[in-house]
Scaffold this motif. Structure first.
Motif, PDB file in Angstrom:
ATOM      1  N   PRO A  29     -40.941 -47.668  82.605  1.00  0.00           N
ATOM      2  CA  PRO A  29     -42.141 -48.281  83.426  1.00  0.00           C
ATOM      3  C   PRO A  29     -41.542 -48.233  84.681  1.00  0.00           C
ATOM      4  O   PRO A  29     -40.540 -48.608  85.247  1.00  0.00           O
ATOM      5  CB  PRO A  29     -42.190 -49.755  83.015  1.00  0.00           C
TER       6      PRO A  29
ATOM      7  N   SER B 281     -53.972 -49.673  83.957  1.00  0.00           N
ATOM      8  CA  SER B 281     -52.918 -50.465  84.336  1.00  0.00           C
ATOM      9  C   SER B 281     -51.944 -49.390  85.137  1.00  0.00           C
ATOM     10  O   SER B 281     -51.030 -49.629  85.842  1.00  0.00           O
ATOM     11  CB  SER B 281     -51.797 -51.443  83.018  1.00  0.00           C
ATOM     12  N   ARG B 282     -51.791 -48.048  84.501  1.00  0.00           N
ATOM     13  CA  ARG B 282     -50.932 -47.034  85.077  1.00  0.00           C
ATOM     14  C   ARG B 282     -51.669 -46.750  86.390  1.00  0.00           C
ATOM     15  O   ARG B 282     -50.659 -46.633  87.312  1.00  0.00           O
ATOM     16  CB  ARG B 282     -51.065 -45.900  84.054  1.00  0.00           C
ATOM     17  N   MET B 286     -48.992 -46.983  89.588  1.00  0.00           N
ATOM     18  CA  MET B 286     -48.428 -45.997  90.082  1.00  0.00           C
ATOM     19  C   MET B 286     -49.161 -45.429  91.537  1.00  0.00           C
ATOM     20  O   MET B 286     -48.640 -44.897  92.066  1.00  0.00           O
ATOM     21  CB  MET B 286     -48.634 -44.695  88.914  1.00  0.00           C
ATOM     22  N   VAL B 369     -50.659 -40.399  83.030  1.00  0.00           N
ATOM     23  CA  VAL B 369     -50.453 -41.224  81.708  1.00  0.00           C
ATOM     24  C   VAL B 369     -49.453 -40.369  80.721  1.00  0.00           C
ATOM     25  O   VAL B 369     -49.856 -39.999  79.598  1.00  0.00           O
ATOM     26  CB  VAL B 369     -51.671 -41.383  81.137  1.00  0.00           C
ATOM     27  N   THR B 371     -47.946 -40.604  78.150  1.00  0.00           N
ATOM     28  CA  THR B 371     -47.657 -41.158  76.768  1.00  0.00           C
ATOM     29  C   THR B 371     -48.202 -40.630  75.617  1.00  0.00           C
ATOM     30  O   THR B 371     -48.938 -39.500  75.900  1.00  0.00           O
ATOM     31  CB  THR B 371     -48.620 -42.519  76.883  1.00  0.00           C
TER      32      THR B 371
END
Lengths: 168, 781
Positions: A29, B281-282, B286, B369, B371
């Protein structure tokens, strides 16, 4: 959450960070304090005293004038492009590759665009000659105003830093 | 697949369904409408302000995620071994996705994850058009879809969709998609050119029920296999999709048996809301709030004689245009607005709105993202504005889509640059990427292959183009494609089995990466010789007159494409007599080196026409498949001398351009090894900077000259046509254009004044005008 030292961030800006740390930066993160460390690292590199508000490129910054507190777009050589809300490219020097001869200086025959379809617009700092951007649009395309950051919201709400004073 | 015993059990289960498919008396449409309403009213997917399961039992939630996601990936890896097509088996051009009952994506496998939304769009189309009552949705059913007018990217992506029933009710769907090698379109190859409408795009299937009781219907099997040129590959691809879907259905049944239906259904909604929150949130973690503007273009050179279209009105050169404004707001929400994009065209490069909105995530997973939790949450977290009538949201049901990627890959490069701009400003230099290559050329064609069978080819070597340069390093050489993060160039031996085309070379492509402080990754090139084929054809597909991938912050775009083909080569005789052969790289196309090793009377085409239609090839003819490089980052005068020397010694850079572009002073020793004189280079670069300023103008001075060129209309018709279609769709874009150039109030540019066919400029008919058709609109238009 990983954290990184000022030296590691400096190495990153110089393209010299070891790959293990780079991989950690990519996979973990994000470290929210990176921005303030980054500013510190860059501030130490520029030859002027104005405070960097936001980096825009390897040589381009939005900076707070030490004298007037106005925010301006500025090259690291010291050249100023005017108010940070203006499109800095309009105050740059431009060279347009719009014929086959000038395109051949950049790419071998057959590997460059046909300049009737597409031109390369190179934007230089009028003082030091560094190339700050290359646009590759069709002829007639307006100069693109790439980025209008909401700096106040970014500082105060996203990275929890005091917004630098701004005059004008 | 299930046994007959389990099939009959399923049939019985279908008869016992009470309370409709969902067991609650609601139709699927009522169910979906309620979810949409709750989402719109609350701002949370399905009104999920709280994620009960995730918050109360996070371990169980994660277990559910891991089992389902792991099962999806496992099913993909297992099922792809069934396929014989190298596109699926070697390149991994397949994907499996799990949906909830409303057709929203819960989780997806690895692979071509653009299909997160495309199969969901097909499910939603079935819901909105009452497939529930006709043809009916029952346990054991299979539906097949590749219809580009309801969300598919291009017709070669064939989707099998299977409903999942548990405890007597529909709890979701699973979709599997493979990129087939041929769709029976006007020319062979999965992404053909030449046709300019849907009617030439090939076999088009609209959410058709193609199987019951877990078995494909016989009429479907017979019809579909004779509708394409490559039935063996087709049927094995179908078995791949069915096997994967059934594995995943079984997985869901097992998960429900272990965890309970209530927990599964909670998960299937909460994970989408979690995906929506994750994107926000990303974005906050970022990027930087503000407005970003970029543009991209690509050429459609159809006036050339080597492009044969069935329609005279399509024989014109045009340009596709995509401006984008990204507005990242301080609350972390964002809006992507494509106001000003050009109109759809008479070619096969148009895209449905879902191909665009769903496809973006295949790019975003490589940047914003990265993920495993890719689902429709990201869609719900994004506001899309795709103006109706543009190439990315056509308003006519005739549009062709066979190679929608021609501009999707280019259009997305603009967004990648915008995001990278924010990463750079924020200090996350490790994330910066200047974009991606225009993933071409596409070597396609067909005829009778080396086994004496009707065959089609589509070389997927394009899945390994150069990547964009970063802010801390060069792009990767011949490594990746934006549309499949798992892509692979494939083994030569496999391609030679699949295609009657012998390799005479496979080399990194010199000078193909965009220059910069960090250069774009180079592409590569393969020289293919036709061998043991009959009645063979091939064509080229890619960018040539234009570049779709700009550099960043002083970096140059990557090189454009070009075409090399040779006929009547005399290679049969040269091989017989042991004469020299054209082998390896076309290092400097200006030197035309291959021509020194073929018949002097050979017919050679060496030009920038990178879009062609099916042409005849004899055995021993040559075809160069040049895969593009990525764009560069930063001023090339700042490239490290060692990096320049390395590129010279690896044949990735011609010496002339080390001097001209990098300002390097270079020398070669008696062993042929290049080195850079650092001291002289520093001095030389200072001269280069001075020379730049000597030849440059203040931008505002140049603008006056450019304004004059606009006023006298000095531009080719393709450029004018592009502006005219953008202006006609967007008075706002026209207004901004006139304001920027300070043009007279009455200045305008109309398509009808250009002396070219203007079919489609005034008279258009949307799919929604057909009787009993309810289209699904998923963007602001």
């Amino acid at each position: 959450m990983s954290t990184y030292t000022k030296q590691q961030v400096k190495n990153l800006t110089e393209g010299k960070l070891d790959w293990d740390t780079t991989m950690r930066m990519l996979s973990m993160p994000k470290d929210n304090e990176r921005f303030s460390i980054y500013l510190d690292v860059l501030q130490a590199k520029v030859p002027w005293k104005d405070k960097i508000v936001l980096p825009l490129g390897p040589h381009l910054y939005i900076a707070q004038s030490a004298k007037t507190k106005q925010w301006v777009t500025k090259c690291d050589c010291g050249h100023e492009f005017g108010d940070y809300r203006e499109n800095w490219k309009l105050n740059a020097a431009i060279y347009v590759r719009d014929n086959p001869e000038t395109m051949r200086d950049v790419y071998p025959t057959l590997m460059a665009p046909d300049t009737e379809w597409q031109v390369y617009r190179e934007y230089y700092c009028p003082e030091c000659g560094v190339m700050l951007d290359v646009e590759a649009p069709t002829p007639w395309y307006p100069v693109i105003h790439d980025f209008e950051p909401d700096i106040e919201a970014f500082y105060s709400e996203w990275v929890n830093l005091p917004v630098p004073e701004r005059a004008g | 697949m299930k046994t007959d015993a389990s099939t009959s059990k399923k049939t019985k289960a279908a008869e016992e369904l009470v309370g409709g498919l969902l067991g609650n008396g609601q139709t699927l449409k009522q169910y979906r409408d309620a979810i949409q309403d709750r989402t719109k009213t609350t701002g949370f997917y399905n009104g999920l302000e709280r994620l009960d399961l995730r918050e109360s039992d996070p371990i169980r939630y994660e277990k559910l995620f891991s089992k389902l996601r792991g099962g999806l990936v496992h099913s993909r890896e297992t099922a792809k071994k069934i396929a014989a097509s190298p596109i699926v088996e070697q390149e991994g051009e397949l994907c499996f996705t799990l949906y909830n009952a409303a057709g929203d994506c819960v989780l997806t496998s690895t692979g071509i994850i653009i299909h997160v939304g495309t199969m969901g769009a097909a499910i939603k189309y079935m819901i909105e058009n009452d497939w529930e009552s006709n043809p009916g949705i029952n346990p054991g059913d299979m539906f097949t879809n590749n219809d580009c007018s309801i969300g598919n990217v291009h017709p070669c992506d064939i989707a099998t969709i299977v409903p999942i029933f548990i405890q007597g009710k529909l709890v979701g769907w699973v979709g599997g998609v493979t990129h087939v090698i041929d769709t029976g379109s006007i020319t062979p190859g999965s992404m053909s050119t030449g046709q300019v409408q849907r009617f030439g795009d090939g076999f088009m299937i609209t959410c058709r029920k193609t199987g019951v009781n877990d078995k494909p219907l016989r009429d479907w099997l017979h019809e579909s296999q004779r509708a394409v040129r490559t039935p063996k590959y087709w049927i094995l691809d179908e078995k791949t999709r069915i096997a994967g879907c059934h594995m995943i259905r079984t997985l869901v049944e097992e998960v429900v048996a272990e965890e309970g239906l209530e927990a599964y259904e909670k998960f299937a909604f909460e994970v989408i809301e979690e995906g929506r929150r994750g994107l926000i949130s990303r974005l906050k973690a970022m990027t930087i709030p503000g407005k970003y503007r970029k543009a991209a273009f690509v050429d459609v050179p159809y006036a050339h004689p080597d492009v044969q279209t069935p329609n005279a009105f399509a024989k014109i050169d045009t340009i596709m245009h995509q401006p984008v404004e990204i507005d990242i707001r301080k609350d972390g929400s964002w809006r992507l607005d494509f106001e000003g994009a050009s109109r759809w065209g008479w070619h096969s490069y148009n895209a449905h709105q879902v191909a665009f909105t769903s496809g973006i995530w295949v790019m975003m997973t490589q940047t914003l993202v990265p993920t495993q939790r890719i689902n429709d949450g990201a869609y719900y977290g994004t506001e899309f504005r795709l103006p109706k009538g543009t190439w990315m949201n056509p308003d006519d049901r005739r549009t062709g889509h066979a190679y929608a990627w021609h501009f999707l890959v280019s259009g997305w490069s603009a967004m990648w640059r915008a995001l990278s701009h924010s990463y750079f400003s924020r200090g996350y230099l490790e994330e910066v990427n200047s974009g991606n290559a225009n993933t071409s050329n596409w070597l396609q064609g067909g005829g009778i292959n080396q086994d004496g069978e009707i065959h089609a080819v589509n070389s997927f070597e394009a899945s390994s183009c150069g990547t964009g340069a970063g802010a801390i390093k060069d792009g990767l050489n011949h490594a990746a494609a934006i549309w499949n993060p798992e892509g692979d160039m494939g083994d030569i031996e496999i391609w030679e089995m699949a295609e009657p085309l012998v390799y005479l070379g496979r080399s990194a492509k010199c000078n193909s990466g965009g220059y910069g402080k960090y250069r774009g990754g180079t592409g590569f090139e393969t020289l293919r010789m036709v061998w043991n084929a009959q009645d063979w054809t091939m064509f080229f597909m890619g960018n040539g007159y234009m570049n779709s991938d700009w550099g960043m912050m002083g970096g140059y775009p990557s090189a454009t494409g070009y075409r090399f083909e040779a006929h009547n080569t005399g290679l049969k005789e040269r091989i017989t007599y042991g004469d020299t052969l054209p082998l390896g790289a076309d290092t400097n196309p200006a030197e035309a080196g291959y021509e020194n090793h073929i018949n002097v009377r050979a017919k050679v085409k060496r030009d920038k026409q990178c879009m062609t239609t099916e042409d005849c090839y004899e055995n021993y003819d040559l075809y160069l498949n040049y895969l593009r490089g990525g764009p560069g980052f930063g001023d090339p005068l700042e490239r490290e001398p060692e990096a320049i020397a390395r590129d010279l010694n690896n044949n990735l850079l011609l010496p002339e351009y080390a001097r001209k572009v990098h300002g390097a002073v270079i020398e070669q020793d008696d062993k042929g090894v290049w080195s850079v004189d650092v001291k002289k280079t520093i001095a030389n670069r200072a001269e280069h900077r001075k020379a730049r300023l000597a030849r440059a103008l203040p931008t505002r001075e140049w603008m006056k000259k450019e304004r004059d060129r606009i006023l006298i209309g000095r531009a080719i018709t393709a450029v004018k046509q592009m502006y005219a279609t953008s202006f006609a769709l967007s008075p706002k874009f026209l207004g901004e254009f006139k304001t920027f150039w300070n043009l007279p109030e009455d200045w305008t540019l109309n398509e009808e004044d250009l002396d070219i066919p203007t079919y489609g400029s005034k008279y258009r008919e949307d799919l929604s005008k057909l009787p009993d058709v309810h289209t699904v609109v998923l963007v602001e238009e």
